[in-house]
Design a protein around this motif. Structure first.
Motif, PDB file in Angstrom:
ATOM      1  N   LEU A  24      17.589 -46.775 -28.708  1.00 34.29           N
ATOM      2  CA  LEU A  24      18.327 -46.086 -27.538  1.00 34.29           C
ATOM      3  C   LEU A  24      19.090 -44.796 -27.951  1.00 34.29           C
ATOM      4  N   ALA A  25      19.754 -45.071 -28.833  1.00 31.68           N
ATOM      5  CA  ALA A  25      20.855 -43.950 -29.372  1.00 31.68           C
ATOM      6  C   ALA A  25      19.667 -42.839 -30.157  1.00 31.68           C
ATOM      7  N   HIS A  26      18.641 -43.155 -30.724  1.00 25.49           N
ATOM      8  CA  HIS A  26      17.924 -42.344 -31.441  1.00 25.49           C
ATOM      9  C   HIS A  26      17.098 -41.459 -30.343  1.00 25.49           C
ATOM     10  N   LEU A  27      16.504 -42.180 -29.467  1.00 24.34           N
ATOM     11  CA  LEU A  27      15.834 -41.703 -28.397  1.00 24.34           C
ATOM     12  C   LEU A  27      16.644 -40.627 -27.511  1.00 24.34           C
ATOM     13  N   LEU A  28      17.880 -41.142 -27.567  1.00 25.70           N
ATOM     14  CA  LEU A  28      18.977 -40.033 -26.687  1.00 25.70           C
ATOM     15  C   LEU A  28      18.993 -38.675 -27.447  1.00 25.70           C
ATOM     16  N   PHE A  29      19.246 -38.798 -28.785  1.00 23.54           N
ATOM     17  CA  PHE A  29      19.461 -37.834 -29.816  1.00 23.54           C
ATOM     18  C   PHE A  29      18.464 -36.698 -29.752  1.00 23.54           C
ATOM     19  N   VAL A  30      16.938 -37.374 -29.785  1.00 27.16           N
ATOM     20  CA  VAL A  30      15.964 -36.502 -29.719  1.00 27.16           C
ATOM     21  C   VAL A  30      15.664 -35.936 -28.690  1.00 27.16           C
ATOM     22  N   GLY A  31      16.061 -36.552 -27.280  1.00 29.11           N
ATOM     23  CA  GLY A  31      15.827 -36.094 -26.171  1.00 29.11           C
ATOM     24  C   GLY A  31      16.817 -34.736 -25.979  1.00 29.11           C
ATOM     25  N   TRP A  32      17.938 -34.869 -26.417  1.00 25.18           N
ATOM     26  CA  TRP A  32      19.076 -33.945 -26.559  1.00 25.18           C
ATOM     27  C   TRP A  32      18.487 -32.620 -27.454  1.00 25.18           C
ATOM     28  N   LEU A  33      17.971 -32.983 -28.647  1.00 27.60           N
ATOM     29  CA  LEU A  33      17.567 -32.036 -29.578  1.00 27.60           C
ATOM     30  C   LEU A  33      16.154 -31.294 -29.069  1.00 27.60           C
ATOM     31  N   THR A  34      15.430 -31.930 -28.343  1.00 25.55           N
ATOM     32  CA  THR A  34      14.145 -31.328 -28.098  1.00 25.55           C
ATOM     33  C   THR A  34      14.164 -30.833 -26.751  1.00 25.55           C
ATOM     34  N   LEU A  35      14.707 -31.279 -25.828  1.00 26.16           N
ATOM     35  CA  LEU A  35      14.762 -30.976 -24.322  1.00 26.16           C
ATOM     36  C   LEU A  35      15.768 -30.140 -23.720  1.00 26.16           C
ATOM     37  N   ARG A  36      16.714 -29.497 -24.757  1.00 23.79           N
ATOM     38  CA  ARG A  36      17.631 -28.728 -24.105  1.00 23.79           C
ATOM     39  C   ARG A  36      17.253 -27.176 -24.168  1.00 23.79           C
ATOM     40  N   PRO A  37      17.723 -26.618 -23.104  1.00 22.62           N
ATOM     41  CA  PRO A  37      17.135 -25.075 -23.107  1.00 22.62           C
ATOM     42  C   PRO A  37      17.690 -24.096 -23.971  1.00 22.62           C
ATOM     43  N   LEU A  38      16.732 -23.241 -24.673  1.00 23.46           N
ATOM     44  CA  LEU A  38      17.318 -22.376 -25.545  1.00 23.46           C
ATOM     45  C   LEU A  38      17.281 -21.102 -24.911  1.00 23.46           C
ATOM     46  N   ASP A  39      18.379 -20.082 -25.380  1.00 23.62           N
ATOM     47  CA  ASP A  39      18.529 -19.003 -25.098  1.00 23.62           C
ATOM     48  C   ASP A  39      17.853 -17.927 -26.149  1.00 23.62           C
ATOM     49  N   VAL A  40      16.581 -17.766 -25.893  1.00 26.39           N
ATOM     50  CA  VAL A  40      16.186 -16.907 -26.939  1.00 26.39           C
ATOM     51  C   VAL A  40      15.443 -15.513 -26.407  1.00 26.39           C
ATOM     52  N   PRO A  41      15.562 -14.562 -26.938  1.00 27.28           N
ATOM     53  CA  PRO A  41      14.847 -13.523 -26.415  1.00 27.28           C
ATOM     54  C   PRO A  41      13.199 -13.453 -25.818  1.00 27.28           C
ATOM     55  N   TRP A  42      12.546 -14.292 -26.699  1.00 30.41           N
ATOM     56  CA  TRP A  42      11.009 -14.270 -26.454  1.00 30.41           C
ATOM     57  C   TRP A  42      10.740 -15.639 -26.787  1.00 30.41           C
ATOM     58  N   VAL A  43       9.600 -16.046 -26.207  1.00 35.12           N
ATOM     59  CA  VAL A  43       8.952 -17.392 -26.478  1.00 35.12           C
ATOM     60  C   VAL A  43       7.534 -17.168 -26.982  1.00 35.12           C
ATOM     61  N   THR A  44       7.252 -17.805 -28.074  1.00 27.95           N
ATOM     62  CA  THR A  44       5.894 -17.863 -28.501  1.00 27.95           C
ATOM     63  C   THR A  44       4.958 -18.722 -27.454  1.00 27.95           C
ATOM     64  N   ALA A  45       3.596 -18.595 -27.984  1.00 27.94           N
ATOM     65  CA  ALA A  45       2.839 -19.086 -27.050  1.00 27.94           C
ATOM     66  C   ALA A  45       2.745 -20.691 -27.448  1.00 27.94           C
ATOM     67  N   THR A 117       7.331 -28.481 -21.253  1.00 28.51           N
ATOM     68  CA  THR A 117       6.628 -27.504 -20.352  1.00 28.51           C
ATOM     69  C   THR A 117       7.628 -27.013 -19.518  1.00 28.51           C
ATOM     70  N   GLY A 118       8.821 -27.689 -19.069  1.00 28.67           N
ATOM     71  CA  GLY A 118       9.545 -27.515 -17.998  1.00 28.67           C
ATOM     72  C   GLY A 118      10.788 -26.839 -18.678  1.00 28.67           C
ATOM     73  N   VAL A 119      11.200 -26.705 -19.930  1.00 31.82           N
ATOM     74  CA  VAL A 119      12.510 -26.324 -20.439  1.00 31.82           C
ATOM     75  C   VAL A 119      12.537 -24.843 -20.678  1.00 31.82           C
ATOM     76  N   PRO A 120      13.224 -24.168 -20.592  1.00 31.50           N
ATOM     77  CA  PRO A 120      13.218 -22.769 -20.879  1.00 31.50           C
ATOM     78  C   PRO A 120      13.511 -22.695 -22.357  1.00 31.50           C
ATOM     79  N   GLY A 121      12.642 -21.814 -23.236  1.00 27.50           N
ATOM     80  CA  GLY A 121      12.811 -21.778 -24.172  1.00 27.50           C
ATOM     81  C   GLY A 121      12.016 -22.748 -25.438  1.00 27.50           C
ATOM     82  N   GLN A 122      11.638 -23.625 -24.687  1.00 27.95           N
ATOM     83  CA  GLN A 122      10.876 -24.824 -25.464  1.00 27.95           C
ATOM     84  C   GLN A 122       9.263 -24.495 -25.221  1.00 27.95           C
ATOM     85  N   VAL A 123       8.565 -24.894 -26.274  1.00 30.87           N
ATOM     86  CA  VAL A 123       7.005 -24.682 -26.009  1.00 30.87           C
ATOM     87  C   VAL A 123       6.374 -25.772 -26.529  1.00 30.87           C
TER      88      VAL A 123
END
Length: 191
Positions: A24-45, A117-123
């Motif tokens: 559970l601790a690892h999954l929470l860490f992975v969720g935080w790492l991969t599903l947090r919004p990123l403030d980037v000037p552009w997003v790749t396809a 797909t629903g997180v800004p800055g993540q592709v």
């Protein structure tokens, strides 16, 4: 009804509880790492073509390629160890264990990719799914079979399967098995 407990019951509970907690601790860490919004000037396809991202990474300098591919392999690799640990079974087919663990890792990776797909800055990247699943498989193959063999050798009570130690140790202490379940003849099945 009297329930018998095995002498190593608390150890089994601690082993599985540690596995569940770390999972559970690892999954929470992975969720935080991969599903947090990123403030980037552009997003790749999004990448839906298998191995296209890996080929692009390999075209970079070797250090950057190793870093990017290594990140993909290592992100979910602990699941290859933590999922069997949370299950707590010692007597299981190595191939069945590998198949279950890899399938669970692939499903978790796919859930992360779909949630991105629903997180800004993540592709979405299909190569992330492939690398994450390969990392789970490699970690499982490198650690779990040897660990299970070592635990089986060290298991002095003859429990065999950590999830069923109570039934295994009863017969190893010389007590008689209870036999088969009784049936009542002449009673039909309800409509």
């Amino acid at each position: 009804m009297h329930v018998r407990h095995s002498p190593d019951g608390p150890a089994v509970i601690r082993f599985r509880a540690a596995g569940v907690f770390l999972l559970l601790a690892h999954l929470l860490f992975v969720g935080w790492l991969t599903l947090r919004p990123l403030d980037v000037p552009w997003v790749t396809a999004a990448n839906f073509q298998p191995f296209a991202g890996i080929r692009a990474d390999l075209a970079l300098n070797p250090a950057e390629a190793v870093r990017r591919i290594g990140e993909g392999l290592l992100l979910l690799a602990p699941l290859g160890i933590l999922l069997p640990m949370a299950g707590g079974r010692l007597l299981v087919s190595p191939w069945a264990s590998l198949a279950r663990t890899v399938a669970a890792g692939a499903l978790i990776s796919m859930a992360i990719e779909l949630a991105q797909t629903g997180v800004p800055g993540q592709v979405v990247d299909v190569d992330s799914l492939l690398l994450n699943t390969a990392g789970v498989a490699l970690a499982h193959l490198l650690v779990v079979p040897l660990s299970r063999a070592r635990l089986r050798r060290g298991n002095r009570a003859g429990a065999g399967d950590l999830s069923r130690t109570g039934t295994r140790t009863r017969s190893s202490r010389g007590e008689a098995p209870q036999g088969s379940t009784p049936t009542i003849t002449g009673v039909g099945i309800a409509p």
